[in-house]
Design an enzyme around this catalytic site. Structure first.
Site, short mmCIF file in Angstrom:
data_model
loop_
_atom_site.label_atom_id
_atom_site.label_comp_id
_atom_site.label_asym_id
_atom_site.label_seq_id
_atom_site.Cartn_x
_atom_site.Cartn_y
_atom_site.Cartn_z
N ASP A 82 0.60 -1.21 -0.01
CA ASP A 82 -0.08 0.05 -0.08
C ASP A 82 0.81 1.31 0.05
O ASP A 82 2.04 1.05 0.47
CB ASP A 82 -0.86 0.10 1.26
CG ASP A 82 -1.76 1.21 1.47
OD1 ASP A 82 -2.30 1.64 0.60
OD2 ASP A 82 -1.82 1.79 2.51
N ASP B 184 0.00 5.05 0.87
CA ASP B 184 -0.27 5.94 2.03
C ASP B 184 -0.26 5.30 3.23
O ASP B 184 -1.12 4.39 3.50
CB ASP B 184 -1.29 6.83 1.76
CG ASP B 184 -1.32 7.60 0.40
OD1 ASP B 184 -0.26 8.22 0.06
OD2 ASP B 184 -2.08 7.94 -0.36
#
Length: 184
Positions: free
Chosen positions: A8, A10
Site C-alpha cells: 500500500d 499512503d
C-alpha cells in the site's frame, strides 16, 4: 511464477496525510527505502498498489498521482531501492470498478504485466482492506502500525472477519518477517 510483495502507498510507504493533494505534502516514512532495498537484494519483486479516490472526487488531478509516484521512485532510487511496478485506482467505491482495493484488479494487472504469482505473495498495508485484498488474492497479509494501522489494531481488530498473518511496527519489521517467511 515469482511471489511478490504488494505494498500500500499512503501510511505504509508515505506518511498518511489524508488526501495527498499537493506534492509539498509528500513525505517518505523512515526506514522504507532500506526495507524495500532488503527485498530487492533477494530479488523479491516489490509492487505498489494504492487507492487514489481523490482523483474521482475532484480533490486533485490524476497528474498529481503520477508526480507523487515519480518522486517516490526517485527518492527510493537515491537510496538504492526500487519498486517493480506502481498501480493505482482513481475511482470511488460507487464506480464498481475491479481495481479498487480490496478487489484484486490491480494485483491481477501486476501478475500479468510482471509474471508474478499470488499464492506465495504478501500484501502489506495499514488497513483492513489490505488484509482483505490479501485474502481474496490467496496471498498472506501484513498490517503495519504506521498510518492508520495503529488505530485499526486498537479499535477494529476484534471486528475483523480475517486477521492479518502478521502485525508489524512498520515496513522495516514487515520486510524482515517476509524475508524470514520466504526462507522457510
Amino acid at each position: 511464477m515469482r511471489p511478490a510483495v504488494f505494498l500500500d502507498r499512503d501510511g505504509t510507504i508515505l506518511e498518511e496525510v489524508g488526501y495527498l493533494n499537493h506534492i509539498s505534502r509528500f513525505r517518505m516514512l523512515s526506514g522504507v527505502a532500506a526495507a524495500i532495498r532488503n527485498l530487492n537484494e533477494v530479488q523479491v519483486p516489490v509492487v505498489v498498489v494504492t487507492n487514489q479516490s481523490g482523483v474521482a472526487r475532484g480533490y486533485f488531478p490524476e497528474s498529481l498521482v503520477r508526480e507523487v509516484h515519480e518522486r517516490m521512485i526517485s527518492e527510493l532510487a537515491a537510496e538504492g531501492a526500487r519498486v517493480d511496478g506502481v498501480y493505482y485506482c482513481p475511482h470511488v467505491g460507487a464506480d464498481e470498478c475491479d481495481c479498487r482495493k480490496p478487489k484484486t484488479g490491480m494485483l491481477e494487472r501486476a501478475v500479468a504485466d510482471l509474471k508474478l504469482g499470488l499464492k506465495k505473495s504478501f500484501v502489506v498495508g495499514d488497513g483492513s482492506g489490505d488484509v482483505e485484498l490479501a485474502r481474496r488474492a490467496g496471498s498472506r497479509s501484513v498490517l503495519v502500525r504506521t498510518g492508520f494501522g495503529e488505530g485499526e489494531v486498537a479499535w477494529h481488530a476484534s471486528k475483523w472477519t480475517h486477521q492479518p498473518d502478521f502485525v508489524a511496527k512498520d515496513l522495516s519489521e514487515a520486510a524482515a518477517w517476509i524475508l524470514m517467511e520466504t526462507q522457510r
